[in-house]
Design an enzyme around this catalytic site. Structure first.
Site, mmCIF file in Angstrom:
data_model
loop_
_atom_site.group_PDB
_atom_site.id
_atom_site.type_symbol
_atom_site.label_atom_id
_atom_site.label_comp_id
_atom_site.label_asym_id
_atom_site.label_seq_id
_atom_site.Cartn_x
_atom_site.Cartn_y
_atom_site.Cartn_z
ATOM 1 N N GLN A 137 34.966 -6.471 61.390
ATOM 2 C CA GLN A 137 34.678 -6.772 59.993
ATOM 3 C C GLN A 137 34.056 -5.569 59.289
ATOM 4 O OE1 GLN A 137 32.077 -10.042 60.942
ATOM 5 N NE2 GLN A 137 33.583 -11.558 60.317
ATOM 6 N N HIS A 155 38.373 -5.960 56.989
ATOM 7 C CA HIS A 155 37.902 -5.829 55.608
ATOM 8 C C HIS A 155 38.249 -4.485 54.989
ATOM 9 C CE1 HIS A 155 34.658 -9.161 56.303
ATOM 10 N NE2 HIS A 155 35.886 -9.638 56.184
ATOM 11 N N CYS A 163 45.177 2.478 44.644
ATOM 12 C CA CYS A 163 45.334 2.664 43.203
ATOM 13 C C CYS A 163 45.457 1.305 42.518
ATOM 14 C CB CYS A 163 46.565 3.515 42.915
ATOM 15 S SG CYS A 163 46.867 3.760 41.142
ATOM 16 N N CYS A 166 49.474 1.774 40.742
ATOM 17 C CA CYS A 166 50.682 1.838 41.574
ATOM 18 C C CYS A 166 50.474 1.272 42.975
ATOM 19 C CB CYS A 166 51.209 3.268 41.657
ATOM 20 S SG CYS A 166 50.205 4.388 42.687
ATOM 21 N N CYS A 203 44.206 8.420 41.007
ATOM 22 C CA CYS A 203 45.344 8.461 41.925
ATOM 23 C C CYS A 203 46.086 9.790 41.814
ATOM 24 C CB CYS A 203 46.283 7.302 41.607
ATOM 25 S SG CYS A 203 47.763 7.233 42.639
ATOM 26 N N SER A 302 22.858 -4.977 70.531
ATOM 27 C CA SER A 302 24.163 -4.782 71.160
ATOM 28 C C SER A 302 24.261 -3.438 71.859
ATOM 29 C CB SER A 302 25.276 -4.918 70.115
ATOM 30 O OG SER A 302 25.100 -4.001 69.057
#
Length: 323
Positions: A137, A155, A163, A166, A203, A302
């Protein structure tokens, strides 16, 4: 995707290993969980398809903030306020400052022992001829940095853009991603975010406004990610959940269509509404519960518990860091 798709696969899992510190497991469930490394090792040896699901908890030990709850705010916001399509449409400058700050934090972070342990587990599974799939995630890319390959980023990624015009997706690790964001995004600076739209990331193909290629609140997962997740859970017989309590997220959308063949870890549900619906489903199939379902819970950091439970020593972790 088949109607029961992801859901059916998830409920057929024989084992769930859950490292977490996000919620309290009810007393009757605690009695059913084991923290025996030896027992877990035996289960792992017999598993043929191993899936690992990781969340924010594994990266928190690398200094990656979650931006959730008290003390986790960016300026006066938490992620639920900024990580939405509406927030971006209303003030793309503010949202890009937030993500520039996140990119800055992650760029200076290193994987911890938990990330390296997952990478070592992937290598071990391949050596033993076991299928291995890593679902995360997280959007920080630290698993890949630790040596994991073929990571399914549920995710999306901080290091990719899409963009708005486009829809082109491109990798972008430039820091800053555009000159106008240089020096912006400080969490303790409160000022009006007013970078002109044409100075925000644009872009390369059509000059349209770029957005981070991440899944925002209110958005669906990408079709390819759903397919890969479904494929991963088909035939999976060992699921390791590290640093998240949201395993239900993988199959909630089809959950009520599934015939339950094994127990479900009800404590993973954080939403009372979902919990009540699942509780009803479980009671209707109570004869199946707790029959062939072995669960493990190793509670703690962890970066410490994961290598220990997997039997990955300091030498192997050091080797992973060098590769």
């Amino acid at each position: 995707m088949p109607r029961a798709g992801v859901a059916a696969s998830a409920f057929k899992l024989r084992n769930i290993w859950h490292i977490h510190n996000l919620h309290r497991v009810r007393s009757q469930q605690t009695r059913l969980m084991s923290d025996s490394v030896e027992e877990f090792s035996s289960v792992f040896q017999h598993a043929k398809k191993v899936v690992v699901l990781t969340g924010a908890g594994i990266s928190a030990e690398s200094g990656i903030p979650t931006f959730r709850g008290e003390g986790g705010l960016w300026r006066d916001f938490d992620a639920t306020e900024l990580a939405t399509p509406g927030a971006f449409a209303a003030n793309p400058s503010l949202v890009w400052e937030f993500y520039h700050y996140r990119r800055t934090i992650v760029a200076g972070a290193s994987p911890n022992a938990g990330h390296y342990a997952v990478a070592a587990l992937q290598r071990r599974c391949r050596r033993l001829g076991k299928d291995f799939i890593l679902l995360t995630q997280n959007i920080d890319g630290l698993h890949a940095k630790a040596g994991s390959t073929d990571v399914v980023e549920l995710h999306g990624s901080l290091w990719e853009t899409r963009c708005c015009h486009c829809k082109a997706v491109e990798a972008n690790r430039n820091m800053p991603i555009c000159p106008a964001l240089d020096g912006k995004g400080a969490p303790d600076t409160v000022h009006e975010a007013n970078i002109p739209s044409m100075q925000l990331p644009r872009c390369n193909k059509c000059n349209g406004l770029l957005r981070p290629r991440v899944i925002w609140f209110g958005e669906c997962l990408e079709r390819d990610v759903l397919r890969r997740t479904d494929d991963a859970l088909q035939g999976c017989d060992l699921l390791l959940v590290v640093g998240t309590s949201a395993v239900v997220y993988l199959f909630w959308r089809n959950m009520m269509e599934v015939e339950l063949h094994t127990d479900f870890v009800e404590s993973l549900l954080q939403d009372d509404r979902l919990r009540s619906r699942i509780g009803l489903a479980l009671r209707e199939k109570s004869q199946y519960l707790l029959v062939a379902f072995r669960r493990f819970k190793f509670q703690g950091p962890s970066s410490v518990k994961l290598p220990t439970a997997l039997g990955i020593g300091e030498d192997e972790l050091a080797e992973m860091k060098e590769t």
